[in-house]
Design an enzyme around this catalytic site. Structure first.
Site, PDB file in Angstrom:
ATOM      1  N   PHE A 162      31.447 -23.455  22.054  1.00 47.06           N
ATOM      2  CA  PHE A 162      31.682 -23.951  20.695  1.00 47.06           C
ATOM      3  C   PHE A 162      32.865 -24.901  20.606  1.00 47.06           C
ATOM      4  CE2 PHE A 162      35.123 -22.701  17.856  1.00 47.06           C
ATOM      5  CZ  PHE A 162      35.865 -21.846  18.639  1.00 47.06           C
ATOM      6  N   LYS A 163      33.727 -24.920  21.629  1.00 49.35           N
ATOM      7  CA  LYS A 163      34.876 -25.831  21.595  1.00 49.35           C
ATOM      8  C   LYS A 163      34.431 -27.293  21.448  1.00 49.35           C
ATOM      9  CE  LYS A 163      37.940 -22.539  22.531  1.00 49.35           C
ATOM     10  NZ  LYS A 163      37.086 -21.343  22.696  1.00 49.35           N
ATOM     11  N   ASP A 164      33.203 -27.590  21.885  1.00 48.42           N
ATOM     12  CA  ASP A 164      32.702 -28.957  21.740  1.00 48.42           C
ATOM     13  C   ASP A 164      32.622 -29.391  20.278  1.00 48.42           C
ATOM     14  OD1 ASP A 164      32.279 -29.542  24.462  1.00 48.42           O
ATOM     15  OD2 ASP A 164      30.335 -28.515  24.435  1.00 48.42           O
TER      16      ASP A 164
ATOM     17  N   LEU B  79      36.201 -30.541  19.733  1.00 45.36           N
ATOM     18  CA  LEU B  79      36.802 -31.421  20.743  1.00 45.36           C
ATOM     19  C   LEU B  79      35.969 -32.664  21.024  1.00 45.36           C
ATOM     20  CD1 LEU B  79      38.423 -28.714  22.944  1.00 45.36           C
ATOM     21  CD2 LEU B  79      39.600 -30.601  21.809  1.00 45.36           C
TER      22      LEU B  79
END
Ligand SMILES: *Cc1c(COP(=O)(O)O)cnc(C)c1O
Length: 501
Positions: free
Chosen positions: A109-111, A114
């Site tokens: 989920f960091k995408d 980011l």
């Protein structure tokens, strides 16, 4: 909209300044001066695609970006890097909705934040008029590092340094980082855990002498960690979008409150859900799910935040955290936006390792329900759901799913519920196989952890009938480009060496 520090009444800054600085010089986190209301009704939102929703939400927070700038950032971030037009599809499993936040380039989920942060930052650099190069410092428990590297690789005017705990990430996560391309990227393994990496980065960012030397060298630091407000804001979007999708698909009625369950580490993802609720999204309960590092679960039960306990390495490494940085933003709100009290709590945390909030603050956080799941409970949840309906979830999502099952048993609450599904199971294939096919491990021969991870991915693909994501396929045989390591107290020197200052 201007941004204040949680720790002092230093003058408020614009959104682009807050994004560039990352952390306030007083050590506090930037927070918006007010929390805006949703710009239109959920029914109107239901007709929008992800990019349109992102624009409607983000423009309320990033007011010093022009419409054109913001739209360009959104278009560049949420494009074919994601393997679905929906960007964040919903899977309905046994009556519960899993919001799949892992369809981006690094399959976690960091995408979501980011992939847009580098664009927000380069736009901010242009606005600032200063001709400085930005050095992104990042501590990672596994997923942030790769997503940040991917986002910033070869972005002009930036360099990125990622610190990760050498023994605290999965084989796939390590390979993802060590094979990272980009002439402006450095990846450094730290002999320590995630908290050591995060503390080291915060200390470097707060070092005034180093900041002056950086300045003289034409460089300035920023952070890609979730302490950066430029990560929090894009994360609000998908909760609003998910609600609107549920409405559009007739799963909920207009205004119907939902529960949101979030597998939590640094408290960024769930804080975004809380902001969404404060903006007017109908939310009944926010369930904060922890693994065995259950500081937050205890905090919501007792009001005592106590990091003085052993750090446990689990199979949900992105949640192996004892100091959840973003909680500071919630504390600030719970004190009635009192920077003095917030600073005092944080000082106590740094000095004594704990702090206790009072009853009136506790009263204000009733929307949260904290729970935790052990590794064994997470594993059982993966096994149960796979056996019942063939759906495979990753180890982090499993913690959320198991905590939600506990909550249902404890409260009998049958409010419709959204679970944040934060990583692709392929990122943690050996752990998934251990859950759904324990005897498989007996076949392991003397091969490296990485080769074993690939073997497990192939077996997972066979068992589940799903394809191995290309983000995993392309790691096979890719050359490792990064070899640097250091101890926790050498991190500052490492930064100096790499930047040659
Ligand atoms: C980072 C991460 C989490 C925890 O999110 P926070 O915002 O740090 O609370 C959960 N699951 C996965 C897969 C992650 O990468």
């Amino acid at each position: 909209m201007r941004y204040r520090s949680t720790r002092s009444n230093r003058e408020a800054v614009s959104a682009s300044q807050a994004i560039l600085e990352g952390l306030s010089p007083d050590g506090g986190l930037f927070v918006p001066e007010t929390i805006p209301s949703l710009p239109c009704t959920p029914e109107q939102l239901a007709d929008m695609d992800y990019q349109e929703t992102a624009f409607e939400i983000m423009k309320l927070y990033l007011t010093d970006y022009s419409e054109g700038e913001l739209k360009a950032c959104i278009a560049a971030a949420y494009d074919h890097k994601f393997d679905t037009d929906r960007i964040v599809p919903l899977a309905k499993v046994e009556g519960t909705y899993y919001l799949e936040l892992f369809h981006g380039p690094t399959i976690a989920f960091k995408d979501m934040a980011l992939s847009i942060l580098p664009h927000l930052m380069t736009a901010a650099m242009k606005k600032s008029g200063k001709n400085k190069e930005t050095v992104i410092l990042t501590a990672t428990s596994g997923d942030t590092g790769k997503a940040a590297l991917e986002g910033f690789a070869d972005v002009p005017g930036t360099r990125i340094l990622v610190f990760y705990p050498r023994d605290g990430v999965s084989a796939i996560q390590r390979q993802q980082m060590l094979t990272q391309r980009g002439e402006n990227t450095w990846v450094i393994g730290v002999d320590g855990n995630f908290d050591d990496c995060q503390n080291g980065v915060k200390a470097i960012l707060a070092d005034k002498e180093l900041a002056e030397q950086m300045n003289a060298a034409g460089l300035s630091f920023s952070s890609a960690n979730s302490i950066n407000i430029g990560r929090l804001v894009p994360q609000i979007v998908y909760y609003v979008y998910a609600y609107a999708r549920l409405l559009r698909e007739g799963e909920i009625a207009a205004g119907e409150p939902i529960n949101i369950v979030v597998p939590t580490g640094n408290f960024g993802n769930i804080l975004a859900a809380w902001y969404a609720s404060r903006m007017g999204l109908p939310v009944h309960r926010l369930l904060c799910a922890s693994n065995e590092n259950k500081v937050l679960c205890d905090f919501f039960a007792t009001g005592l935040y106590d990091r003085c306990r052993p750090f446990i390495l689990t199979d949900s490494p992105s949640m192996d955290i004892l100091v959840s940085s973003n909680l500071e933003r919630l504390i600030y709100e719970l004190t009635g936006r009192d920077h003095g009290r917030t600073a005092a709590f944080m000082e106590r945390l740094a000095r004594e390792g704990s702090y206790q909030i009072d009853d009136s603050m506790k009263e204000r956080m009733k929307i949260f329900w904290g729970g935790f799941a052990t590794q064994e409970e997470g594993r059982q949840e993966i096994r149960r759901v796979f056996a019942d309906c063939g759906h495979v979830m990753d180890t982090h999502t499993a913690v959320a799913s198991a905590v939600y099952a506990q909550y249902r048993r404890a409260t009998k609450d049958d409010t419709k519920t959204l679970i944040a599904s934060t990583a692709s199971p392929y990122k943690f294939a050996p752990s998934i196989l251990r859950a759904i096919r324990p005897e498989w491990e007996e076949q392991r021969e003397k091969i490296s952890d990485l080769d074993w991870a690939f073997a497990c991915a192939a077996e997972l693909s066979r068992l589940s009938g799903t394809e191995i994501p290309s983000a995993v396929q392309e790691l096979r045989g890719a050359p490792q480009r990064h070899k640097l390591t250091c101890s926790a107290d050498q991190m500052k020197q490492m930064v100096r060496d790499v930047l040659k200052i």
